[in-house]
Scaffold this motif. Structure first.
Motif, PDB file in Angstrom:
ATOM      1  N   ASP A   1      64.970  31.200  35.730  1.00 60.39           N
ATOM      2  CA  ASP A   1      66.264  31.543  35.143  1.00 60.39           C
ATOM      3  C   ASP A   1      67.118  32.311  36.144  1.00 60.39           C
ATOM      4  O   ASP A   1      66.626  33.193  36.852  1.00 60.39           O
ATOM      5  CB  ASP A   1      66.056  32.387  33.883  1.00 60.39           C
ATOM      6  N   THR A   2      68.396  31.949  36.213  1.00 60.43           N
ATOM      7  CA  THR A   2      69.363  32.667  37.050  1.00 60.43           C
ATOM      8  C   THR A   2      70.626  32.917  36.244  1.00 60.43           C
ATOM      9  O   THR A   2      70.783  32.426  35.126  1.00 60.43           O
ATOM     10  CB  THR A   2      69.747  31.867  38.315  1.00 60.43           C
ATOM     11  N   ILE A   3      71.537  33.632  36.829  1.00 63.54           N
ATOM     12  CA  ILE A   3      72.816  33.951  36.198  1.00 63.54           C
ATOM     13  C   ILE A   3      73.786  32.764  36.218  1.00 63.54           C
ATOM     14  O   ILE A   3      74.825  32.779  35.558  1.00 63.54           O
ATOM     15  CB  ILE A   3      73.456  35.187  36.881  1.00 63.54           C
TER      16      ILE A   3
ATOM     17  N   GLU B   1      70.805  34.615  26.611  1.00 62.62           N
ATOM     18  CA  GLU B   1      71.294  35.825  25.934  1.00 62.62           C
ATOM     19  C   GLU B   1      72.630  36.265  26.535  1.00 62.62           C
ATOM     20  O   GLU B   1      73.498  36.766  25.821  1.00 62.62           O
ATOM     21  CB  GLU B   1      70.280  36.960  26.059  1.00 62.62           C
ATOM     22  N   GLY B   2      72.785  36.092  27.847  1.00 69.16           N
ATOM     23  CA  GLY B   2      74.033  36.463  28.518  1.00 69.16           C
ATOM     24  C   GLY B   2      75.206  35.635  28.035  1.00 69.16           C
ATOM     25  O   GLY B   2      76.296  36.155  27.801  1.00 69.16           O
TER      26      GLY B   2
ATOM     27  N   GLY C   1      75.766  44.170  30.539  1.00 69.84           N
ATOM     28  CA  GLY C   1      74.877  43.891  31.652  1.00 69.84           C
ATOM     29  C   GLY C   1      74.020  42.676  31.363  1.00 69.84           C
ATOM     30  O   GLY C   1      73.584  42.482  30.225  1.00 69.84           O
ATOM     31  N   ILE C   2      73.807  41.866  32.379  1.00 64.49           N
ATOM     32  CA  ILE C   2      72.884  40.739  32.277  1.00 64.49           C
ATOM     33  C   ILE C   2      71.896  40.891  33.425  1.00 64.49           C
ATOM     34  O   ILE C   2      72.232  40.671  34.588  1.00 64.49           O
ATOM     35  CB  ILE C   2      73.622  39.386  32.329  1.00 64.49           C
TER      36      ILE C   2
ATOM     37  N   THR D   1      76.684  49.210  27.500  1.00 68.00           N
ATOM     38  CA  THR D   1      76.664  49.355  26.048  1.00 68.00           C
ATOM     39  C   THR D   1      75.794  48.282  25.410  1.00 68.00           C
ATOM     40  O   THR D   1      75.268  48.477  24.316  1.00 68.00           O
ATOM     41  CB  THR D   1      78.088  49.305  25.468  1.00 68.00           C
ATOM     42  N   ARG D   2      75.637  47.146  26.097  1.00 68.90           N
ATOM     43  CA  ARG D   2      74.735  46.073  25.644  1.00 68.90           C
ATOM     44  C   ARG D   2      74.160  45.386  26.874  1.00 68.90           C
ATOM     45  O   ARG D   2      74.839  45.240  27.889  1.00 68.90           O
ATOM     46  CB  ARG D   2      75.489  45.023  24.811  1.00 68.90           C
ATOM     47  N   ILE D   3      72.906  44.920  26.752  1.00 73.38           N
ATOM     48  CA  ILE D   3      72.226  44.240  27.861  1.00 73.38           C
ATOM     49  C   ILE D   3      71.616  42.943  27.355  1.00 73.38           C
ATOM     50  O   ILE D   3      71.003  42.907  26.290  1.00 73.38           O
ATOM     51  CB  ILE D   3      71.110  45.122  28.469  1.00 73.38           C
ATOM     52  N   ALA D   4      71.790  41.891  28.149  1.00 76.91           N
ATOM     53  CA  ALA D   4      71.113  40.614  27.917  1.00 76.91           C
ATOM     54  C   ALA D   4      70.073  40.463  29.011  1.00 76.91           C
ATOM     55  O   ALA D   4      70.314  40.832  30.160  1.00 76.91           O
ATOM     56  CB  ALA D   4      72.116  39.464  27.951  1.00 76.91           C
ATOM     57  N   ARG D   5      68.915  39.886  28.675  1.00 76.39           N
ATOM     58  CA  ARG D   5      67.822  39.774  29.629  1.00 76.39           C
ATOM     59  C   ARG D   5      67.632  38.372  30.180  1.00 76.39           C
ATOM     60  O   ARG D   5      66.871  38.169  31.114  1.00 76.39           O
ATOM     61  CB  ARG D   5      66.517  40.265  28.987  1.00 76.39           C
ATOM     62  N   THR D   6      68.311  37.365  29.614  1.00 75.51           N
ATOM     63  CA  THR D   6      68.214  35.978  30.081  1.00 75.51           C
ATOM     64  C   THR D   6      69.613  35.392  30.171  1.00 75.51           C
ATOM     65  O   THR D   6      70.565  35.941  29.608  1.00 75.51           O
ATOM     66  CB  THR D   6      67.371  35.116  29.107  1.00 75.51           C
TER      67      THR D   6
END
Length: 112
Positions: free
Chosen positions: A59-61, A33-34, A14-15, A25-30
């Motif tokens: 910040d965007t995806i 990090e994504g 997830g981002i 199972t793992r998350i990025a917050r920026t």
């Protein structure tokens, strides 16, 4: 007596800057990090990828989307079963869906 499962744990990334995404199972917050998270899973099958468009502040995806587009352009798209865009920003979400669909990623709008 129960036998231990030999099935691998699904990889769900997830981002998102705010949501807890309990299925991940793992998350990025920026976006930075994504990108790092995707690069770490470059040669791994990712069962699900959850994306939020707005990641706080400016910040965007989109840097992550650009990475995925470039990978597809180079003939090495990320191996992802399904991509879910769960942004509250309808215009941004639609941009992500269109961009990734163009490169044959399986992507759709969802709620998280």
């Amino acid at each position: 007596m129960k036998e231990a499962s030999t099935a691998p744990t699904p990889v769900v990334l997830g981002i998102d800057d705010l949501r807890p995404l309990p299925m991940a199972t793992r998350i990025a917050r920026t976006s930075r990090e994504g990108i790092q998270l995707l690069e770490e899973h470059r040669d791994t099958f990712i069962d699900e990828l959850w994306l939020d468009h707005d990641l706080g502040g400016d910040d965007t995806i989109m840097p992550v989307v650009t990475l995925m587009e470039e990978a597809a352009f180079d003939g090495r798209p990320f191996r992802i079963g399904a991509i879910f865009v769960h942004s509250a920003n309808p215009t941004g979400a639609e941009t992500v869906v269109r961009s990734l669909t163009r490169w044959n990623y399986r992507v759709r709008r969802a709620t998280a």
